[in-house]
Scaffold this active site. Structure first.
Site, short mmCIF file in Angstrom:
data_model
loop_
_atom_site.label_atom_id
_atom_site.label_comp_id
_atom_site.label_asym_id
_atom_site.label_seq_id
_atom_site.Cartn_x
_atom_site.Cartn_y
_atom_site.Cartn_z
N LYS A 31 0.84 -1.20 0.00
CA LYS A 31 0.00 0.00 0.00
C LYS A 31 0.87 1.25 0.00
O LYS A 31 0.59 2.21 -0.72
CB LYS A 31 -0.94 -0.02 1.21
CG LYS A 31 -2.06 -1.06 1.06
CD LYS A 31 -2.75 -1.41 2.36
CE LYS A 31 -3.70 -2.59 2.16
NZ LYS A 31 -4.22 -3.16 3.41
N GLN A 52 -4.09 -1.65 9.86
CA GLN A 52 -4.00 -3.00 9.28
C GLN A 52 -4.52 -4.03 10.29
O GLN A 52 -4.14 -4.01 11.45
CB GLN A 52 -2.54 -3.29 8.91
CG GLN A 52 -2.33 -4.62 8.23
CD GLN A 52 -2.97 -4.70 6.84
OE1 GLN A 52 -2.90 -3.75 6.07
NE2 GLN A 52 -3.61 -5.82 6.54
N ASP A 67 -10.58 3.38 4.59
CA ASP A 67 -10.68 1.92 4.45
C ASP A 67 -12.10 1.45 4.77
O ASP A 67 -12.40 0.26 4.67
CB ASP A 67 -9.66 1.26 5.39
CG ASP A 67 -9.29 -0.15 4.98
OD1 ASP A 67 -9.47 -0.49 3.79
OD2 ASP A 67 -8.84 -0.93 5.84
#
Ligand code: NAP
Length: 277
Positions: A49, A93, A116
């Protein structure tokens, strides 16, 4: 359905938008990534990413925390990023470790920076059909369907899998586009007969070749979100491609779309926070 090519085009347009923001304000969009511990798969995902961000002219700020961090320590870190005006998007994450209250950590992300799509606020906005950031893989799936002109209204959509980041939201997005949606999961009985009725099938299970080719309705649109060891999806691609009208390969289908949507949403977040929209 070629996710690699569509993801490349979306990323090019995000890069152009990031350059435009920089030209107008002198500020680059910035995505903060937070990693707890050193799980090898998570380390790889975060690096990937960051590399994509860099290529698109999006700054990335990485925060690495020890696996031993407490829930309050993680909430404090994420909360500080939420307050930081130089950070426009936050990616925490997961998994974050069994001793951590993952929901509390996600909820520390300010909705305006939830690129996200992991907070309750984002999920609720999606459910109500209001503007907000969607979970990236479901968002990528919808962009693929749109790119290929798949008409969803009145079609029977079957989603196999109901996770909070993938199966459940993709079913809600399909419902929002007037598809008639059925969810299947590990307790579903006679799954094959439900799959056989699908005009649009989304496989989001995490089991290699779980959906057999002979269960694909002739002419169906097949989205394989699964990603299993050996680069294998949840659908038996070779058998299914002869029956499907459109199908995503693994790799090169849904996978590349996830990061493309993350970058696009980061640029959107920066645009709004800098008052440019
Ligand atoms: P998950 O949280 O493990 O959820 C799997 C879902 O599949 C659950 O809802 C589960 O049902 C269902 N399931 C498991 N066994 C089943 C069975 N025998 N019959 C019917 N349903 C069954 O996984 P996830 O995070 O949603 O990910 C699913 C797949 O997508 C994985 O391969 C993952 O690697 C991939 N993925 C790809 C991307 C990408 O960027 N391309 C992103 C996210 C995930 P229950 O709810 O009843 O347990």
């Amino acid at each position: 359905m070629d996710g690699t090519d569509l993801a490349r085009r979306i990323t090019e347009s995000s890069a152009a938008a990031a350059a435009d923001i920089r030209r107008r304000t002198g500020i680059s969009p910035c995505l903060a990534t937070v990693l707890v511990g050193a799980d090898p798969a998570s380390v790889t995902y975060v690096r990937m990413k960051q590399a994509r961000c860099e290529k698109a002219g999006i700054l990335s700020r990485h925060v690495a925390l020890p696996a031993s961090v407490s829930t309050s320590g993680l909430v404090e870190t994420v909360g500080a990023l939420s307050e930081d005006p130089q950070v426009h998007g936050i990616l925490l994450q997961h998994p974050v470790g069994p001793h951590i209250d993952e929901r509390a950590a996600f909820e520390a992300i300010a909705p305006a920076k939830d690129v996200d799509g992991v907070t309750m606020n984002s999920f609720a906005a999606m459910g109500f059909g209001l503007p907000g950031f969607v979970s990236c893989t479901p968002g990528g799936i919808m962009r693929l369907l749109d790119e290929y002109g798949v008409d969803l209204a009145g079609r029977r959509a079957v989603v196999v899998g109901r996770s909070a980041i993938l199966g459940k939201p993709v079913g809600m997005l399909l419902l929002g586009r007037d598809a008639t949606v059925t969810y299947c999961h590990s307790r579903t009985t006679d799954l094959a007969s439900i799959v056989r009725e699908a005009d649009v099938l989304v496989a989001a299970v995490g089991r290699p070749r779980f959906i057999s080719g002979e269960d694909i309705k002739p002419g169906a649109v097949v989205i394989d979100a699964g990603y299993n060891p050996g680069n294998v999806g949840d659908v038996d691609f070779e058998a299914a491609r002869h029956r499907a009208s459109l199908i995503t390969p693994v790799p090169g289908g849904v996978g590349p779309m996830t990061i493309a949507v993350l970058l696009a949403q980061t640029v959107d977040a920066a645009t709004r926070q800098l008052g440019l929209s």
